[in-house]
Each structure stands twice: as C-alpha cells, then as structure tokens.
Design a protein around this motif. Sequence first.
Motif, PDB file in Angstrom:
ATOM      1  N   LEU A  66       0.812  -1.210   0.000  1.00 44.11           N
ATOM      2  CA  LEU A  66       0.000   0.000   0.000  1.00 44.11           C
ATOM      3  C   LEU A  66       0.853   1.271   0.000  1.00 44.11           C
ATOM      4  CD1 LEU A  66      -2.697  -1.085   2.618  1.00 44.11           C
ATOM      5  CD2 LEU A  66      -2.928  -1.032   0.129  1.00 44.11           C
ATOM      6  N   THR A  67       2.138   1.131   0.352  1.00 41.53           N
ATOM      7  CA  THR A  67       3.043   2.278   0.419  1.00 41.53           C
ATOM      8  C   THR A  67       4.090   2.145  -0.676  1.00 41.53           C
ATOM      9  OG1 THR A  67       2.736   2.291   2.835  1.00 41.53           O
ATOM     10  CG2 THR A  67       4.509   3.660   1.934  1.00 41.53           C
ATOM     11  N   LYS A  68       4.000   2.970  -1.681  1.00 45.62           N
ATOM     12  CA  LYS A  68       4.907   2.879  -2.819  1.00 45.62           C
ATOM     13  C   LYS A  68       6.305   3.367  -2.454  1.00 45.62           C
ATOM     14  CE  LYS A  68       1.517   1.314  -5.175  1.00 45.62           C
ATOM     15  NZ  LYS A  68       1.434  -0.158  -5.368  1.00 45.62           N
ATOM     16  N   PRO A  69       7.333   2.910  -3.165  1.00 45.76           N
ATOM     17  CA  PRO A  69       8.707   3.336  -2.891  1.00 45.76           C
ATOM     18  C   PRO A  69       8.855   4.855  -2.905  1.00 45.76           C
ATOM     19  CG  PRO A  69       8.691   1.504  -4.433  1.00 45.76           C
ATOM     20  CD  PRO A  69       7.263   1.926  -4.262  1.00 45.76           C
ATOM     21  N   GLY A  70       9.566   5.389  -1.922  1.00 49.42           N
ATOM     22  CA  GLY A  70       9.803   6.822  -1.842  1.00 49.42           C
ATOM     23  C   GLY A  70       8.748   7.595  -1.089  1.00 49.42           C
ATOM     24  N   LEU A 293      14.179   9.132   3.732  1.00 48.93           N
ATOM     25  CA  LEU A 293      12.852   9.581   3.317  1.00 48.93           C
ATOM     26  C   LEU A 293      12.398  10.871   4.001  1.00 48.93           C
ATOM     27  CD1 LEU A 293      10.857   6.202   3.138  1.00 48.93           C
ATOM     28  CD2 LEU A 293      12.013   7.445   1.302  1.00 48.93           C
ATOM     29  N   ALA A 294      13.277  11.521   4.744  1.00 49.79           N
ATOM     30  CA  ALA A 294      12.912  12.763   5.430  1.00 49.79           C
ATOM     31  C   ALA A 294      14.028  13.791   5.253  1.00 49.79           C
ATOM     32  CB  ALA A 294      12.655  12.503   6.913  1.00 49.79           C
ATOM     33  N   SER A 295      13.742  15.021   5.590  1.00 45.81           N
ATOM     34  CA  SER A 295      14.704  16.114   5.410  1.00 45.81           C
ATOM     35  C   SER A 295      15.933  15.928   6.299  1.00 45.81           C
ATOM     36  CB  SER A 295      14.023  17.446   5.751  1.00 45.81           C
ATOM     37  OG  SER A 295      14.972  18.496   5.775  1.00 45.81           O
ATOM     38  N   ASP A 296      17.102  16.291   5.761  1.00 46.37           N
ATOM     39  CA  ASP A 296      18.352  16.206   6.535  1.00 46.37           C
ATOM     40  C   ASP A 296      18.760  17.573   7.094  1.00 46.37           C
ATOM     41  OD1 ASP A 296      19.052  17.552   4.263  1.00 46.37           O
ATOM     42  OD2 ASP A 296      20.624  16.172   3.633  1.00 46.37           O
ATOM     43  N   ARG A 297      17.875  18.571   6.985  1.00 42.47           N
ATOM     44  CA  ARG A 297      18.209  19.944   7.370  1.00 42.47           C
ATOM     45  C   ARG A 297      18.638  20.046   8.834  1.00 42.47           C
ATOM     46  NH1 ARG A 297      15.148  23.661   9.764  1.00 42.47           N
ATOM     47  NH2 ARG A 297      13.275  22.374   9.433  1.00 42.47           N
ATOM     48  N   THR A 320      14.363   2.844  -2.022  1.00 38.58           N
ATOM     49  CA  THR A 320      14.355   3.722  -3.186  1.00 38.58           C
ATOM     50  C   THR A 320      15.674   3.565  -3.943  1.00 38.58           C
ATOM     51  OG1 THR A 320      15.390   5.634  -2.088  1.00 38.58           O
ATOM     52  CG2 THR A 320      12.987   5.393  -1.847  1.00 38.58           C
ATOM     53  N   ASP A 321      15.818   4.333  -5.014  1.00 38.90           N
ATOM     54  CA  ASP A 321      17.058   4.288  -5.797  1.00 38.90           C
ATOM     55  C   ASP A 321      18.253   4.791  -5.003  1.00 38.90           C
ATOM     56  OD1 ASP A 321      15.641   3.297  -7.929  1.00 38.90           O
ATOM     57  OD2 ASP A 321      15.404   5.238  -8.920  1.00 38.90           O
ATOM     58  N   THR A 322      17.986   5.587  -3.956  1.00 34.23           N
ATOM     59  CA  THR A 322      19.084   6.130  -3.150  1.00 34.23           C
ATOM     60  C   THR A 322      19.407   5.267  -1.941  1.00 34.23           C
ATOM     61  OG1 THR A 322      17.559   7.513  -1.865  1.00 34.23           O
ATOM     62  CG2 THR A 322      18.516   8.485  -3.856  1.00 34.23           C
ATOM     63  N   SER A 323      18.657   4.204  -1.731  1.00 35.93           N
ATOM     64  CA  SER A 323      18.927   3.316  -0.593  1.00 35.93           C
ATOM     65  C   SER A 323      20.268   2.622  -0.777  1.00 35.93           C
ATOM     66  CB  SER A 323      17.824   2.258  -0.456  1.00 35.93           C
ATOM     67  OG  SER A 323      16.574   2.846  -0.200  1.00 35.93           O
ATOM     68  N   ARG A 324      20.933   2.377   0.329  1.00 36.60           N
ATOM     69  CA  ARG A 324      22.239   1.719   0.282  1.00 36.60           C
ATOM     70  C   ARG A 324      22.074   0.198   0.301  1.00 36.60           C
ATOM     71  NH1 ARG A 324      25.787   5.527   4.471  1.00 36.60           N
ATOM     72  NH2 ARG A 324      25.740   7.415   3.176  1.00 36.60           N
ATOM     73  N   GLY A 325      21.369  -0.294  -0.686  1.00 31.92           N
ATOM     74  CA  GLY A 325      21.101  -1.717  -0.786  1.00 31.92           C
ATOM     75  C   GLY A 325      19.763  -1.936  -1.466  1.00 31.92           C
ATOM     76  N   ASP A 326      19.573  -3.154  -1.965  1.00 30.28           N
ATOM     77  CA  ASP A 326      18.356  -3.450  -2.714  1.00 30.28           C
ATOM     78  C   ASP A 326      17.254  -4.072  -1.875  1.00 30.28           C
ATOM     79  OD1 ASP A 326      19.466  -2.503  -5.094  1.00 30.28           O
ATOM     80  OD2 ASP A 326      20.334  -4.470  -5.593  1.00 30.28           O
ATOM     81  N   ASP A 327      17.590  -4.509  -0.662  1.00 28.17           N
ATOM     82  CA  ASP A 327      16.565  -5.115   0.185  1.00 28.17           C
ATOM     83  C   ASP A 327      16.920  -4.926   1.655  1.00 28.17           C
ATOM     84  OD1 ASP A 327      18.530  -6.997   0.835  1.00 28.17           O
ATOM     85  OD2 ASP A 327      17.678  -8.581  -0.415  1.00 28.17           O
ATOM     86  N   TYR A 328      16.088  -5.485   2.513  1.00 30.85           N
ATOM     87  CA  TYR A 328      16.250  -5.298   3.963  1.00 30.85           C
ATOM     88  C   TYR A 328      17.645  -5.680   4.445  1.00 30.85           C
ATOM     89  CZ  TYR A 328      15.859  -6.275   8.958  1.00 30.85           C
ATOM     90  OH  TYR A 328      16.090  -6.311  10.313  1.00 30.85           O
TER      91      TYR A 328
END
Length: 346
Positions: A66-70, A293-297, A320-328
Amino acid sequence: MNVRRLIPTTAVAGAVGLGLMAVTACSTSDAAERTDDGRLKVVASFYPMQYLAERIGGANVSVTTLTKPGVEPHDLDLKPRQTAELNDSGFILYLKGVQPAIDKAIGQATVEHKVDAAELTTMESFGDGGGHDHSHEEGEPSHDEGDAHGHEEGHDEAGAEAGHEGHDHAAEGGADPHIWLDPSKYAEVAKGVGSRMEEADPDHAAEYKKNTEALVAELTALDKDFEQGLKNSSTRTFITTHSAFGYLAERYGLEQEGISGIAPESEPSPARIKELQTIAEKDKVTTVFFETLASDRTAKTLAKDTGLKTDVLDPLEGITDTSRGDDYVEVMRSNLAALQKALGAK
C-alpha cells in the motif's frame, strides 16, 4: 396427481439451488483471494511487511504494498483503489500503530486472514529523545546489559520537552513500532507470519515453512554480525534525527539520542539541541545520522554547530534508488557499517 411425490421433488430442487448458490459464493470468494494463476493475493502495509511476505510467500503469493517506494509511510492516505485491493485480498500483513489510515481500513476489511505484526513479538517503549525507557516485563534482560549505560537524568527530561505533536506514530500503549530494526525481533515476526500463511494456504504450507526457516537463519546471522561488529567501540552513543532505533540500540547495548521523537517530522526544542551538543562532546560522538525519506536539514545544522560529520542511518521504511542496498538485509548491513564507522568499532 401425486402430491406426496411432488413435495419432496420441490424440496430437493430447492436444496440443490441453495447448494449451487453456496458453491458459487465460495468460488467467487476464492477467486477474489487469488490471482488467475492461483497465487494467494497478499496486501502488505509498507516495506518491512512487504519484505516478509515476499520472502516467506515466494512463488505462491502475489504481494501488493500500500506504500509505494519513496513515500513517507506515516502520512499515507489510502485511495479508493487501495481499499478495494484490501477487500479483494486473501491475506493482509500490517503493523498496527505505524499508519493510522491503514489501521482503520484494515479494521473495516472483511478479509479472514489479517495479521498484525505487533502481536507476533514483544513491544517496548523508549523515550522520545532517545535513551532507554524500558517497558518490557520486569526481569527481562537486554541483549548486552553490561554494555548499555544511562546518561544524566537531564537527558530524558530534555527529550520529553522535545516531544512531538501531530499524529501519534506509536503502537497502542505508547510502544515503539520499529521492531524490524532489531533482526532478532524481526525473526520472531517472520516465524509468526510463516505460521499464519500456512493456515491461510495449507496446500503450500511446506514451502512457507521452508522459506520461513531460510529467512530466520539469515536474520539470525545478521543479528550475530551486529553483535560482533558493535561489541568493541570508542563510544556507545549515536545521534539520529529520527528516534527509530530504540530496539536496535537496546539489542546491542548502544545509546540512541534522537534529535526529535519517533515521529520523523517532529521539530526539536532549543533545549534539546543544546543538550545534544553537550552529549556529543561528553560521549565523543562523531556523527549525526539522518534518514533517506525525510529532510536532513536539522541533522546538518546540528552537525555544523558541533563540528560533527553526517551520515545515513536508514530506518528501512521504504526502498528507493538512493537506498544503500536493494533489500532489507543489504540496507541493514549498510547501517551496520555506518554505525561501526561512527562509533569507532574495533
């Protein structure tokens, strides 16, 4: 005209009609719960549940999340199409307390097999600002109790002052829902999910059992790697924007200091920022962690003010595409490497 013979004939015809209706209803229900090729339709609330469903279900399930990537999962609002997907599924896997809109929709769904991961392990509570606030049963030891240490009382007071507003991103009773960030707890949940899938689809029970055992073995190995990898370090304290790592910290004898609470959108108070600066100096903290997935400010502002580095510690609420890996497992190993570097692991 033989009335006595007509009556049973009519009764038989009626019974046959009712039987056909029942069979048709069951067939329609079964069809709705399965894909055209016979796979069990599974709906997962967000990525940690999706990963379990895919790994355990394997080729015998069709998983929809139900929650899409990103997408930040906590603020998700369901579309009518997604609500329909819930009711057409044969198995729902979710974690109550993370996504209020989903909790409500699942509560109203008529699906027989609904599994709340929060019921498959022991939930705990941790202070919003970090530090340990144990709510598990008295006498239950932590994973590495000797390594864990507490800070001054003022730390928890300031953390409470930084309490968040908005939606309550916590499970019932105030428990922290981020159970998947402790591989050992995630393994407990996996075992429970496997058992429930076996009940929902007994024809493939042996395969679900085999897949569950393989996943649990992988999670157990990951747990051991975290234990050994974080056993000896220069500091036990880490600072993070999102206080999602209470279970991880508890498991491996670390001290989480959150800039905000367990809600990622929370804003810290000036008092909390000042206190974190003191903690960083006292405990030789080197890094302020932020998430993908949240601001780094806020993290970068604190790091700049204290002369610290920044890095990613991923709460794994989505890939997401910026995750440091493809799965858990891959992302958790990246988290381990980031913690080892920040904590000065030897």
